[in-house]
Write an enzyme that holds these catalytic residues in place. Structure first.
Site, mmCIF file in Angstrom:
data_model
loop_
_atom_site.group_PDB
_atom_site.id
_atom_site.type_symbol
_atom_site.label_atom_id
_atom_site.label_comp_id
_atom_site.label_asym_id
_atom_site.label_seq_id
_atom_site.Cartn_x
_atom_site.Cartn_y
_atom_site.Cartn_z
ATOM 1 N N HIS A 52 -24.050 5.359 -17.885
ATOM 2 C CA HIS A 52 -23.896 4.066 -18.557
ATOM 3 C C HIS A 52 -24.802 3.048 -17.879
ATOM 4 O O HIS A 52 -25.404 3.329 -16.849
ATOM 5 C CB HIS A 52 -22.437 3.612 -18.599
ATOM 6 C CG HIS A 52 -21.813 3.276 -17.274
ATOM 7 N ND1 HIS A 52 -21.650 4.187 -16.260
ATOM 8 C CD2 HIS A 52 -21.318 2.104 -16.792
ATOM 9 C CE1 HIS A 52 -21.077 3.604 -15.227
ATOM 10 N NE2 HIS A 52 -20.864 2.334 -15.515
ATOM 11 N N HIS A 54 -24.488 0.050 -16.338
ATOM 12 C CA HIS A 54 -24.187 -0.882 -15.243
ATOM 13 C C HIS A 54 -25.203 -0.741 -14.104
ATOM 14 O O HIS A 54 -25.641 0.355 -13.767
ATOM 15 C CB HIS A 54 -22.767 -0.675 -14.721
ATOM 16 C CG HIS A 54 -21.722 -1.262 -15.623
ATOM 17 N ND1 HIS A 54 -20.410 -0.862 -15.597
ATOM 18 C CD2 HIS A 54 -21.815 -2.233 -16.570
ATOM 19 C CE1 HIS A 54 -19.720 -1.569 -16.502
ATOM 20 N NE2 HIS A 54 -20.553 -2.396 -17.096
ATOM 21 N N ASP A 56 -25.104 -0.851 -10.918
ATOM 22 C CA ASP A 56 -24.853 0.016 -9.761
ATOM 23 C C ASP A 56 -25.024 1.500 -10.106
ATOM 24 O O ASP A 56 -24.865 2.358 -9.243
ATOM 25 C CB ASP A 56 -23.474 -0.264 -9.136
ATOM 26 C CG ASP A 56 -22.318 0.026 -10.071
ATOM 27 O OD1 ASP A 56 -22.428 -0.286 -11.272
ATOM 28 O OD2 ASP A 56 -21.297 0.568 -9.603
ATOM 29 N N HIS A 57 -25.386 1.787 -11.353
ATOM 30 C CA HIS A 57 -25.694 3.158 -11.772
ATOM 31 C C HIS A 57 -27.148 3.294 -12.214
ATOM 32 O O HIS A 57 -27.633 4.418 -12.375
ATOM 33 C CB HIS A 57 -24.780 3.585 -12.928
ATOM 34 C CG HIS A 57 -23.326 3.612 -12.542
ATOM 35 N ND1 HIS A 57 -22.614 4.777 -12.397
ATOM 36 C CD2 HIS A 57 -22.476 2.602 -12.226
ATOM 37 C CE1 HIS A 57 -21.372 4.489 -12.019
ATOM 38 N NE2 HIS A 57 -21.263 3.177 -11.913
ATOM 39 N N HIS A 106 -14.889 2.126 -20.724
ATOM 40 C CA HIS A 106 -15.394 1.318 -19.604
ATOM 41 C C HIS A 106 -16.562 0.475 -20.116
ATOM 42 O O HIS A 106 -16.596 -0.749 -19.907
ATOM 43 C CB HIS A 106 -15.818 2.255 -18.476
ATOM 44 C CG HIS A 106 -16.478 1.589 -17.318
ATOM 45 N ND1 HIS A 106 -15.801 0.782 -16.428
ATOM 46 C CD2 HIS A 106 -17.768 1.610 -16.895
ATOM 47 C CE1 HIS A 106 -16.650 0.339 -15.510
ATOM 48 N NE2 HIS A 106 -17.840 0.820 -15.767
ATOM 49 N N ASP A 123 -18.001 6.160 -14.663
ATOM 50 C CA ASP A 123 -16.855 5.276 -14.403
ATOM 51 C C ASP A 123 -15.751 5.426 -15.457
ATOM 52 O O ASP A 123 -15.077 4.446 -15.788
ATOM 53 C CB ASP A 123 -17.318 3.816 -14.363
ATOM 54 C CG ASP A 123 -18.160 3.505 -13.134
ATOM 55 O OD1 ASP A 123 -18.280 4.371 -12.254
ATOM 56 O OD2 ASP A 123 -18.699 2.383 -13.066
ATOM 57 N N HIS A 161 -17.572 6.824 -7.967
ATOM 58 C CA HIS A 161 -17.118 5.921 -6.897
ATOM 59 C C HIS A 161 -16.091 6.614 -6.002
ATOM 60 O O HIS A 161 -15.314 7.453 -6.470
ATOM 61 C CB HIS A 161 -16.459 4.659 -7.474
ATOM 62 C CG HIS A 161 -17.426 3.694 -8.084
ATOM 63 N ND1 HIS A 161 -18.091 2.728 -7.345
ATOM 64 C CD2 HIS A 161 -17.836 3.540 -9.361
ATOM 65 C CE1 HIS A 161 -18.862 2.020 -8.151
ATOM 66 N NE2 HIS A 161 -18.729 2.490 -9.379
HETATM 67 ZN ZN ZN Z 1 -19.601 0.881 -14.521
#
Ligand code: ZN
Length: 250
Positions: A52, A54, A56-57, A106, A123, A161
């Site tokens: 996805h 985001h 942090d990915h 998410h 996530d 995570h």
């Molecule tokens: Zn995420």
């Protein structure tokens, strides 16, 4: 296949998958730890897979794709440097055939990859927990988690995570009589003390101890009613109450 864990930021894992089909990087939120990890191993990645959009990915996607000139797979244009948009179904990369699942909730366009009895789910499903609902609805995430729970029980779960200990504290609160949760807490504490990941989990273990996959269980129904007396009529209403409760839990 070998799955290598590359920690990033406070609690992310970037995965490097090494097999006869190549070296793939899953969800590189940061490029620097990947460059540092690859260099001494003289390993050259051949593809990037994103679950996805985001940051942090995906924060490292453009730098890695540019440096190695490799394809980027993901759901849509919100993935930086995307070259290969994918949808639910079969995805061929080199000699490998990967199952892509659409698992919104998410985010609206979250996908998961299943390959070699291993699930890379970003996530959505976490060890003993699930992702927050940022763009989707409780119905969406509930349905996505049900799809993941229906995978073969031995499927290894690689989520993105290290949230396991916090998730298990919540699981123990809402499902207090479940011995599997207590065993997992002891195991996870040992792993973290040694600096090891608590992952991968498995679908079987999640079905036995993840409250978000156990919304038809009487213990979880009772807990959901404790938080929201109007919930409990359906598994979805239990899920919705537990997710709201977890949002307030720390
Ligand atoms: Zn995420």
């Amino acid at each position: 296949m070998s799955v290598h864990f590359i920690p990033a930021f406070a609690d992310n894992y970037i995965y490097v998958l090494e097999s006869s089909a190549g070296v793939w990087i899953v969800d590189p939120g940061d490029a620097e730890p990947i460059f540092q990890w690859l260099a001494p191993r003289q390993m050259v990645p051949t593809a990037i897979l994103c679950t996805h959009h985001h940051a942090d990915h995906t924060g490292g996607v453009a730098a890695l794709a540019d440096h190695f000139r490799i394809p980027v797979y993901g759901a849509n244009k919100r993935i930086p440097a995307l070259t290969h948009p994918v949808a639910a179904g079969k995805l061929a990369i080199s000699s490998a055939e990967i199952q892509v699942m659409e698992v919104p909730g998410h985010t609206r366009d979250h996908i998961a990859y299943v390959w070699n009895a291993s699930l890379f789910c970003g996530d959505t499903l976490f060890a003993a927990g699930c992702g927050r609902i940022f763009e989707g609805t409780p119905e969406m995430l509930f349905h996505s988690l049900q799809q993941l729970a229906a995978l073969p029980p031995e499927t290894a779960v690689y989520c993105a995570h290290e949230y396991t200990e916090n998730n298990l504290r919540f699981a123990a609160l809402v499902d207090p009589g479940n011995p599997v949760i207590r065993d997992r807490q002891i195991q996870a504490q040992k792993q973290r003390e040694r600096g090891q990941p608590t992952l991968p989990s498995s679908i079987a273990l999640e079905r036995a101890s993840n409250p978000f996959l156990r919304c038809a269980d009487p213990a979880l129904i009772a807990s959901a009613r404790h938080f929201d007396p109007l919930s409990g009529g359906t598994a979805l209403s239990v899920f919705t109450a537990l997710r709201r409760w977890k949002d307030q839990f720390s």
